[in-house]
Design an enzyme around this catalytic site. Structure first.
Site, PDB file in Angstrom:
ATOM      1  NE  ARG A 256      -7.597 -12.703  -2.052  1.00  0.00           N
ATOM      2  CZ  ARG A 256      -6.921 -11.556  -1.750  1.00  0.00           C
ATOM      3  NH1 ARG A 256      -7.313 -10.789  -0.584  1.00  0.00           N
ATOM      4  NH2 ARG A 256      -5.770 -11.606  -2.751  1.00  0.00           N
TER       5      ARG A 256
ATOM      6  CG  ASP B  24      -5.728  -7.487   2.039  1.00  0.00           C
ATOM      7  OD1 ASP B  24      -6.581  -7.533   1.454  1.00  0.00           O
ATOM      8  OD2 ASP B  24      -4.944  -6.429   2.140  1.00  0.00           O
TER       9      ASP B  24
ATOM     10  CE  LYS C  81     -10.545  -7.565  -0.404  1.00  0.00           C
ATOM     11  NZ  LYS C  81     -10.063  -6.308  -0.066  1.00  0.00           N
TER      12      LYS C  81
ATOM     13  CB  SER D 252      -0.959   0.081   1.186  1.00  0.00           C
ATOM     14  OG  SER D 252      -1.873  -1.065   1.106  1.00  0.00           O
TER      15      SER D 252
END
Ligand code: S3P
Length: 427
Positions: A344, A313, A340, A24
Site C-alpha cells: 500500500r 488501515d 498489507k 477484528s
C-alpha cells in the site's frame, strides 16, 4: 475472473448508513466462542470472506458454526478444539492466519495454514518468532516464514514475556491466544497502543487479563484459561466508515452519516487527522459506539505519523484526502504499509499520482502535494492487486473526482461485499 468497475462522479451525496460489523471483533468473537464450551451467539458479524474463512476453520477444528446473514450461533467442542486433517485455508485474511497461528499453537498436533496469492507473500515470521519461544514449532517458506505454514502445537506451551518489535495488534493477539494454553501468565508489551479487541473480548469472556498503559504503549498479561460462552454484539467497523467519511468531506456537495461504530481510541485516529485538516466532522460520544457526520469541507495539508493511526488501515484513504487538500501532506514511518494485502506504500503513491498529484518518498516517509479540491482530480484507472482497501480508496477518489476504472473490484468481498451498493445508495 477480475471484475472491472467503473465509478463515476456523483453529483451530490446524502444519506445515513451502517457499515459492516467490525472485522477484528468478528474474527475474535468466532475464535473465542469456538474455544468456549457451550453455545455463543454473535450479532453484527462482518459479512466478508475474511470472517467467513475464520468461521469455516473453526468448524474444521471441531466447533459448530451456523451463520445466517450477520448472525452466528457457535457451539464450542466440550473437550476443546482439535487439529484438522485438511489445511486451514485463510484466504486473503492476515488476521485469520496470524491469530490462528497463536490459537492452534496451544492445540497439540499438526496444523497447516494456507492462503491466497496475496496472503502467501506476507511475512509470518512476526508471529512465528514468539510462538517458537513458547514451544510451538512453526515453519514456513523462506526467511520471512511465508505461507503455507506448518505448526506443531503443544498442550504445554511456555509462558513468556514478549516485547512486540513492531506495532501490530495481530502479533499481540497471536501471543495472547497462545497464552490461554500456557503454563503461567503470558505478557505482551507494545510500544504503541494497538487495538485492544483481543484483550477486551478475552476479559468479557471471563479470562483474567491485566492491562496497564505504559507511556504510549501497554503491557498486557493473559492468565491461562478457557473463555466462557456468551452473547457478542459487534459494533460497526470504523476502518470501513473511514471511506465514507473521507468521501463526505472531499465531495463538493455531501452530507454523509455513518452510525454505530466502535469508538475506541486506537480506531478513530483517522478522524483526529481529518479534523486537523479542517474537516467538517462531528461525532456523538463519548460512549461505546459512535455516529459520525461528514460534510463537504475545504481541507488543508497535515503531517501524519503512523502511531496516530496504529495498524495504518486508514492511510490509503487519508492519502485520497491529502490529494484533495491544499498544500503538501507528509506521512511518516509508514513502512508497515508495504506488508498489507498489497504494497500500500507504493499503491497509495500511485493512486495519488494518477489523480494528478506530485508525490515523492524518502525511506519510510512519503509526501503528497494536494490539488486543493477533488474537483481537480484526473480520471484514472487502477488494478486492485487483491487489496480491498485499495479498491475502496480508489472508488472514493473516483466518486468525488472525475471517475475511475478499477480492475479487480470484486476484492471488496473480503471485507465489505455491499460496498458499491452503499456507495450508489448515497448518490
Ligand atoms: C488487525 C490488525 C491490524 C490491521 C488488520 C486487522 C486485527 O494489523 O491491519 O486489518 O484485527 O488485529 P496489525 O497487526 O498490523 O496491527
Amino acid at each position: 475472473m477480475k471484475r472491472v468497475m467503473n465509478v463515476s462522479r456523483a453529483r451530490s451525496l446524502r444519506g445515513t448508513l451502517r457499515v459492516p460489523g467490525d472485522k477484528s471483533a468478528s474474527h475474535r468473537a468466532l475464535m473465542l466462542s469456538s474455544l468456549a464450551s457451550g453455545e455463543s451467539r454473535i450479532e453484527g458479524l462482518s459479512p466478508g470472506l475474511d470472517v467467513a474463512a475464520t468461521a469455516r476453520i473453526m468448524g474444521q477444528l471441531g466447533a459448530t458454526c451456523s451463520l445466517e446473514s450477520d448472525r452466528a450461533i457457535v457451539v464450542g467442542r466440550s473437550g476443546g478444539l482439535r487439529p484438522s486433517d485438511e489445511p486451514l485455508y485463510c484466504a486473503n485474511s492476515g488476521t485469520t492466519m496470524r491469530l490462528l497461528a497463536g490459537l492452534v499453537s496451544a492445540i497439540a498436533g499438526v496444523h497447516v495454514l494456507d492462503g491466497d496469492e496475496s496472503l502467501s507473500q506476507r511475512p509470518m515470521d512476526r508471529v512465528a518468532q514468539p510462538l517458537k519461544m513458547m514451544g510451538s514449532f512453526v515453519t514456513g517458506r523462506g526467511p520471512r516464514v511465508m505461507a503455507p505454514l506448518r505448526i506443531e502445537g503443544s498442550s504445554s506451551l511456555r509462558a513468556i514475556e514478549y516485547h512486540v518489535p513492531m506495532s501490530s495488534a495481530q502479533v499481540k493477539s497471536a501471543v495472547l491466544l497462545a497464552g490461554l494454553g500456557a503454563s503461567g501468565p503470558t505478557t505482551v508489551i507494545e510500544d504503541v497502543r494497538t487495538r485492544s479487541t483481543t484483550e477486551d473480548m478475552l476479559s468479557a469472556a471471563n479470562v483474567r487479563i491485566d492491562s496497564v498503559d505504559e507511556g504510549n504503549g501497554r503491557r498486557v498479561t493473559v492468565h491461562p484459561g478457557r473463555p466462557t460462552a456468551r452473547h457478542w454484539a459487534v459494533p460497526g467497523d470504523p476502518s470501513q466508515a473511514a471511506f465514507f467519511v473521507v468521501l463526505g468531506l472531499i465531495h463538493p456537495d455531501a452530507v454523509v452519516e455513518v452510525q454505530d461504530l466502535d469508538g475506541s481510541p486506537e480506531r478513530t485516529g483517522f478522524m483526529t487527522v481529518l479534523q486537523r485538516m479542517g474537516a467538517d466532522l462531528s461525532w456523538s460520544g463519548p460512549g461505546p459506539t459512535l455516529s459520525v457526520v461528514a460534510s463537504s469541507s475545504t481541507l488543508t495539508s497535515t503531517e501524519v505519523f503512523a502511531d496516530e493511526v496504529p495498524s495504518v488501515d486508514e492511510v490509503p484513504v487519508l492519502v485520497v484526502a491529502a490529494a484533495a487538500a491544499r498544500g503538501v501532506s507528509s506521512f511518516h514511518r509508514m513502512g508497515e504499509l508495504r506488508l498489507k494485502e498489497s504494497d500500500r506504500f507504493a499503491g497509495a503513491l500511485a493512486l495519488a499520482s494518477s489523480l494528478g498529484c506530485r508525490v515523492w518518498s524518502e525511506g519510510d516517509d512519503f509526501f503528497i502535494e494536494g490539488l486543493g479540491s477533488a474537483e481537480a482530480f484526473a480520471p484514472f484507472s487502477m488494478d486492485a492487486a487483491l487489496d480491498h482497501r485499495m479498491v475502496m480508496s480508489g472508488a472514493v477518489a473516483g466518486c468525488a473526482g472525475a471517475g475511475a476504472t478499477i480492475e479487480g473490484a470484486e476484492t471488496v468481498r473480503t471485507s465489505y461485499p455491499h460496498f458499491f451498493d452503499d456507495l450508489v445508495g448515497l448518490s
